[in-house]
Write a protein that holds these residues in place. Structure first.
Motif, PDB file in Angstrom:
ATOM      1  N   THR A 121       0.831  -1.197   0.000  1.00 25.30           N
ATOM      2  CA  THR A 121       0.000   0.000   0.000  1.00 25.30           C
ATOM      3  C   THR A 121       0.870   1.253   0.000  1.00 25.30           C
ATOM      4  O   THR A 121       2.038   1.226   0.431  1.00 25.30           O
ATOM      5  N   LEU A 122       0.275   2.350  -0.458  1.00 26.46           N
ATOM      6  CA  LEU A 122       0.997   3.622  -0.411  1.00 26.46           C
ATOM      7  C   LEU A 122       1.348   3.986   1.027  1.00 26.46           C
ATOM      8  O   LEU A 122       2.383   4.606   1.282  1.00 26.46           O
ATOM      9  N   LEU A 123       0.502   3.595   1.981  1.00 24.44           N
ATOM     10  CA  LEU A 123       0.825   3.869   3.377  1.00 24.44           C
ATOM     11  C   LEU A 123       2.094   3.139   3.799  1.00 24.44           C
ATOM     12  O   LEU A 123       2.931   3.696   4.517  1.00 24.44           O
ATOM     13  N   GLU A 124       2.273   1.907   3.347  1.00 28.44           N
ATOM     14  CA  GLU A 124       3.480   1.165   3.716  1.00 28.44           C
ATOM     15  C   GLU A 124       4.737   1.855   3.194  1.00 28.44           C
ATOM     16  O   GLU A 124       5.759   1.925   3.894  1.00 28.44           O
ATOM     17  N   TYR A 125       4.676   2.371   1.957  1.00 28.18           N
ATOM     18  CA  TYR A 125       5.828   3.109   1.428  1.00 28.18           C
ATOM     19  C   TYR A 125       6.103   4.345   2.282  1.00 28.18           C
ATOM     20  O   TYR A 125       7.260   4.667   2.582  1.00 28.18           O
ATOM     21  N   ALA A 126       5.036   5.049   2.677  1.00 25.26           N
ATOM     22  CA  ALA A 126       5.207   6.255   3.484  1.00 25.26           C
ATOM     23  C   ALA A 126       5.824   5.923   4.839  1.00 25.26           C
ATOM     24  O   ALA A 126       6.723   6.631   5.320  1.00 25.26           O
ATOM     25  N   VAL A 146       0.903  10.940   1.706  1.00 25.61           N
ATOM     26  CA  VAL A 146       0.919   9.493   1.520  1.00 25.61           C
ATOM     27  C   VAL A 146       1.060   9.094   0.054  1.00 25.61           C
ATOM     28  O   VAL A 146       1.375   7.943  -0.249  1.00 25.61           O
ATOM     29  N   ASP A 147       0.868  10.045  -0.855  1.00 23.65           N
ATOM     30  CA  ASP A 147       0.902   9.711  -2.286  1.00 23.65           C
ATOM     31  C   ASP A 147       2.268   9.964  -2.932  1.00 23.65           C
ATOM     32  O   ASP A 147       2.364  10.177  -4.134  1.00 23.65           O
ATOM     33  N   MET A 148       3.337   9.909  -2.140  1.00 20.62           N
ATOM     34  CA  MET A 148       4.694  10.103  -2.667  1.00 20.62           C
ATOM     35  C   MET A 148       5.531   8.858  -2.367  1.00 20.62           C
ATOM     36  O   MET A 148       6.437   8.872  -1.521  1.00 20.62           O
ATOM     37  N   PRO A 149       5.262   7.750  -3.063  1.00 20.08           N
ATOM     38  CA  PRO A 149       5.884   6.473  -2.699  1.00 20.08           C
ATOM     39  C   PRO A 149       7.368   6.361  -3.020  1.00 20.08           C
ATOM     40  O   PRO A 149       8.008   5.375  -2.632  1.00 20.08           O
ATOM     41  N   ARG A 150       7.921   7.342  -3.714  1.00 23.14           N
ATOM     42  CA  ARG A 150       9.355   7.277  -4.022  1.00 23.14           C
ATOM     43  C   ARG A 150      10.216   7.916  -2.934  1.00 23.14           C
ATOM     44  O   ARG A 150      11.436   7.914  -3.023  1.00 23.14           O
ATOM     45  N   LEU A 151       9.575   8.493  -1.925  1.00 23.11           N
ATOM     46  CA  LEU A 151      10.327   8.997  -0.783  1.00 23.11           C
ATOM     47  C   LEU A 151      10.913   7.821  -0.008  1.00 23.11           C
ATOM     48  O   LEU A 151      10.299   6.759   0.086  1.00 23.11           O
ATOM     49  N   THR A 152      12.093   8.021   0.557  1.00 26.07           N
ATOM     50  CA  THR A 152      12.738   6.981   1.347  1.00 26.07           C
ATOM     51  C   THR A 152      13.267   7.583   2.649  1.00 26.07           C
ATOM     52  O   THR A 152      13.271   8.808   2.828  1.00 26.07           O
ATOM     53  N   ALA A 153      13.753   6.720   3.524  1.00 23.92           N
ATOM     54  CA  ALA A 153      14.376   7.200   4.756  1.00 23.92           C
ATOM     55  C   ALA A 153      15.573   8.090   4.430  1.00 23.92           C
ATOM     56  O   ALA A 153      15.847   9.061   5.140  1.00 23.92           O
ATOM     57  N   THR A 154      16.270   7.773   3.346  1.00 17.82           N
ATOM     58  CA  THR A 154      17.410   8.595   2.925  1.00 17.82           C
ATOM     59  C   THR A 154      16.966  10.004   2.566  1.00 17.82           C
ATOM     60  O   THR A 154      17.669  10.980   2.852  1.00 17.82           O
ATOM     61  N   THR A 155      15.798  10.141   1.963  1.00 23.00           N
ATOM     62  CA  THR A 155      15.260  11.468   1.646  1.00 23.00           C
ATOM     63  C   THR A 155      15.164  12.313   2.902  1.00 23.00           C
ATOM     64  O   THR A 155      15.599  13.471   2.929  1.00 23.00           O
TER      65      THR A 155
END
Length: 199
Positions: free
Chosen positions: A37-42, A100-109
């Protein structure tokens, strides 16, 4: 007061209470891309946070997060952000905020945003064209100082809320500044989403 580098001293607020009008009213947090889900990516993107509040419908997750609904309802992202801030159980020096709709964000971001924010009151990610995105870190005390009353929050944009806050802009790497607003965006998202087992 300005931010000092401390990746352990922040809370995260995930904004997931939008109406998703261009997706036919679908709850974005529950949309699956690549089996997640997009939430999981967030939540992956803010894995370093000491506490996480999700502003939106409750979505099944095994993560230790708090779900709240924005007040006023559908009052916009600024109202959602401030509702999330008020739902935190503890006070942290800084807040990480993301849509929540930005799934390409990462912890590194968010590590980069914290590093860029040192000496400022926060840092915000832009898209490739330089437009500010809903992905930023901000000093909690500074956010508290500029917040309006409850009535003033309704319909307020995050840009207006943070107009007097010293935010340094951070250029995205690759597509991390892209969001998902349409079915076309969703279709194109899967091939380049971050690996959940990656950095």
């Amino acid at each position: 007061m300005v931010i000092e580098l401390s990746l352990s001293g922040f809370a995260a607020i995930v904004l997931a209470g939008g109406q998703g009008s261009r997706l036919g009213g679908v709850d974005k947090a529950s949309i699956e891309v690549g089996g997640r889900t997009l939430l999981e990516y967030a939540l992956d993107a803010v894995m370093d946070a000491g506490e996480v509040v999700v502003v939106g419908h409750q979505v099944p997750t095994d993560r230790p997060v708090t779900f709240v609904r924005e007040e006023p309802r559908f009052g916009g992202p600024a109202a959602g952000l401030l509702t999330g801030r008020d739902a935190l159980l503890r006070t942290f020096p800084t807040l990480a905020v993301l849509a929540v709709d930005m799934p390409r964000l990462t912890a590194t971001t968010f590590r980069r945003l914290h590093e860029a924010a040192v000496g400022h009151e926060g840092a915000i990610l832009t898209d490739p064209e330089g437009r500010r995105q809903l992905a930023f870190v901000v000093e909690t005390a500074r956010l508290d100082a500029v917040r309006p009353d409850l009535e003033g929050q309704h319909g307020m944009s995050v840009r207006a809320l943070l107009a007097d806050v010293d935010l340094v802009e951070v250029t995205p790497r690759g597509d991390e500044g892209r969001d998902i607003d349409t079915w076309t965006d969703l279709r194109d998202a899967a091939p380049d989403l971050p690996d959940p087992d990656g950095p």
